[in-house]
Design an enzyme around this catalytic site. Structure first.
Site, PDB file in Angstrom:
ATOM      1  N   GLU A  19       0.834  -1.199   0.000  1.00 33.28           N
ATOM      2  CA  GLU A  19       0.000   0.000   0.000  1.00 33.28           C
ATOM      3  C   GLU A  19       0.871   1.253   0.000  1.00 33.28           C
ATOM      4  O   GLU A  19       2.048   1.221   0.339  1.00 33.28           O
ATOM      5  CB  GLU A  19      -0.901   0.034   1.238  1.00 33.28           C
ATOM      6  CG  GLU A  19      -2.353  -0.341   1.011  1.00 33.28           C
ATOM      7  CD  GLU A  19      -3.142   0.766   0.308  1.00 33.28           C
ATOM      8  OE1 GLU A  19      -2.515   1.739  -0.168  1.00 33.28           O
ATOM      9  OE2 GLU A  19      -4.375   0.623   0.208  1.00 33.28           O
ATOM     10  N   ARG A 107      -7.405   0.088  13.047  1.00 33.36           N
ATOM     11  CA  ARG A 107      -6.003   0.376  12.747  1.00 33.36           C
ATOM     12  C   ARG A 107      -5.912   1.580  11.837  1.00 33.36           C
ATOM     13  O   ARG A 107      -6.881   1.957  11.169  1.00 33.36           O
ATOM     14  CB  ARG A 107      -5.335  -0.827  12.067  1.00 33.36           C
ATOM     15  CG  ARG A 107      -5.878  -1.162  10.686  1.00 33.36           C
ATOM     16  CD  ARG A 107      -4.953  -2.117   9.946  1.00 33.36           C
ATOM     17  NE  ARG A 107      -5.461  -2.552   8.657  1.00 33.36           N
ATOM     18  CZ  ARG A 107      -5.366  -1.848   7.519  1.00 33.36           C
ATOM     19  NH1 ARG A 107      -4.812  -0.649   7.529  1.00 33.36           N
ATOM     20  NH2 ARG A 107      -5.823  -2.344   6.387  1.00 33.36           N
ATOM     21  N   ASN A 109      -4.967   3.500   8.496  1.00 30.54           N
ATOM     22  CA  ASN A 109      -4.964   3.105   7.089  1.00 30.54           C
ATOM     23  C   ASN A 109      -4.209   4.168   6.291  1.00 30.54           C
ATOM     24  O   ASN A 109      -3.065   4.457   6.625  1.00 30.54           O
ATOM     25  CB  ASN A 109      -6.397   2.881   6.600  1.00 30.54           C
ATOM     26  CG  ASN A 109      -6.449   2.053   5.328  1.00 30.54           C
ATOM     27  OD1 ASN A 109      -5.723   1.062   5.213  1.00 30.54           O
ATOM     28  ND2 ASN A 109      -7.279   2.424   4.380  1.00 30.54           N
ATOM     29  N   ASP A 127     -12.533  -5.425  10.829  1.00 22.92           N
ATOM     30  CA  ASP A 127     -13.642  -6.155  10.204  1.00 22.92           C
ATOM     31  C   ASP A 127     -14.368  -5.319   9.155  1.00 22.92           C
ATOM     32  O   ASP A 127     -15.397  -5.738   8.626  1.00 22.92           O
ATOM     33  CB  ASP A 127     -14.632  -6.635  11.264  1.00 22.92           C
ATOM     34  CG  ASP A 127     -15.213  -5.482  12.093  1.00 22.92           C
ATOM     35  OD1 ASP A 127     -14.845  -4.311  11.837  1.00 22.92           O
ATOM     36  OD2 ASP A 127     -16.032  -5.752  12.995  1.00 22.92           O
ATOM     37  N   ASN A 155      -9.457   6.248   3.170  1.00 25.55           N
ATOM     38  CA  ASN A 155      -8.415   5.820   2.244  1.00 25.55           C
ATOM     39  C   ASN A 155      -7.735   6.999   1.576  1.00 25.55           C
ATOM     40  O   ASN A 155      -7.443   7.995   2.238  1.00 25.55           O
ATOM     41  CB  ASN A 155      -8.995   4.810   1.243  1.00 25.55           C
ATOM     42  CG  ASN A 155      -8.121   3.574   1.117  1.00 25.55           C
ATOM     43  OD1 ASN A 155      -6.902   3.667   0.976  1.00 25.55           O
ATOM     44  ND2 ASN A 155      -8.728   2.402   1.184  1.00 25.55           N
ATOM     45  N   ASP A 205      -9.547   2.950  -3.801  1.00 25.97           N
ATOM     46  CA  ASP A 205      -8.591   2.713  -2.719  1.00 25.97           C
ATOM     47  C   ASP A 205      -7.674   3.932  -2.652  1.00 25.97           C
ATOM     48  O   ASP A 205      -8.148   5.054  -2.551  1.00 25.97           O
ATOM     49  CB  ASP A 205      -7.842   1.404  -2.978  1.00 25.97           C
ATOM     50  CG  ASP A 205      -7.249   0.793  -1.717  1.00 25.97           C
ATOM     51  OD1 ASP A 205      -6.658   1.541  -0.915  1.00 25.97           O
ATOM     52  OD2 ASP A 205      -7.351  -0.432  -1.536  1.00 25.97           O
TER      53      ASP A 205
END
Length: 302
Positions: A19, A107, A109, A127, A155, A205
């Site tokens: 990423e 978390r 990102n 999740d 994102n 993304d």
């Protein structure tokens, strides 16, 4: 519409969950993360687009993003907060966000630096539950602010050349929103949907912008990166032989190569190119990553 095909970088080992490629102009290096391994990875990019890995550093149990810092090191979105990675690779936690991290099931990102040097970092639930994500801002005085809540997967984020608009992808909503941006205050204003990809080949993304203020966005699960005009018109597609395209950035000495990260996440039978970086020369140039210009000690919640 222009259609291009990216080629896999041969000088780099595949990531588990690659990423956030980012061009660190001061070091003349590409940096990116392997989220699941908690790694920051570094590589050179030649004028011909050849990528050669030069280092790997541990940043946490998970690392969502890496951006350059003014000391020659980097700021990470790691675990449930912000971490400093020194130029020699030593990781020091700057702030654990009280409502984030493994105990909260979330978390860090994706993230980026705004035009004056603030860090923005978003979160998501492990999740991927709706509404678990937030967006945070680290100001130049070290104070940390909550900017947005109720996101699902915060994102890709990037600013227009005039600093008046910021784009933010929420992969859970399958949208990229455009917000009015007050660069003096670092605040988000009125918003609109720039792209709704909920009925498309995959959600948005990571993203970047080129020197013509066009948005380049990776579509997760679609094996492609797309270029959209400021009006939201699709003008180019880059094909990638790895289905989980996760993000992209302009890199190399002339910022004329688009580097694309990919992931093996969720794949039962992992094909050879999954997790690799891919490179294409798209015929336009981009901008280097912003540099965080705030303190590297003493971060505090506002």
């Amino acid at each position: 519409m222009l259609t291009l095909t990216a080629t896999p970088a041969q000088g780099v080992e595949p990531a588990v969950h690659g990423e956030g490629p980012t061009w660190d102009a001061a070091r003349r290096e590409l940096v990116w993360v392997d989220i699941d391994r908690g790694q920051v990875r570094r590589a050179t990019v030649s004028p011909a687009g050849v990528v050669a890995e030069v280092g790997v550093h541990r940043g946490g149990a998970t690392v969502g993003f890496v951006v350059p810092a003014s000391d020659g090191g980097w700021v990470l979105g790691a675990d449930g907060g912000f971490t400093h990675l020194s130029p020699d690779g030593g990781a020091t936690v700057l702030l654990d966000l009280p409502d984030e991290g493994p105990a909260a099931g979330t978390r860090m990102n994706d993230g980026a630096v705004d035009p004056v040097g603030r860090v923005f970092g978003g979160t998501m639930g492990f999740d991927e539950r709706p509404g678990a994500g937030s967006l945070y801002r680290v100001d130049l005085d070290g104070s940390v602010h909550t900017v947005l809540t109720g996101l699902t997967i915060s994102n890709g984020i990037e600013w227009t050349a005039d600093s008046r608009t910021v784009y933010l992808a929420d992969s859970g909503a399958a949208q990229i929103r455009a917000y009015d941006y007050d660069v003096a205050a670092g605040s988000f204003g009125d918003t609109r949907v720039f792209l709704d990809l909920s009925d498309d080949d995959g959600p948005p993304d990571g993203l970047t912008m080129d020197d013509e203020d066009h948005v380049w966005v990776a579509l997760w699960g679609a094996g492609q990166v797309r270029r959209y005009s400021p009006a939201g018109e699709l003008v180019a597609v880059v094909r990638v032989t790895a289905v989980n395209t996760s993000s992209c950035a302009f890199a190399g000495p002339s910022l004329d190569h688009l580097v694309i990260s990919t992931s093996t996440q969720g794949l039962t039978d992992v094909p050879p190119d999954a997790g690799r970086l891919f490179v294409v020369r798209p015929g336009v140039t981009g901008r280097p990553a912003g540099v965080y210009r705030g303190p590297l000690t003493g971060l505090r919640l506002a």
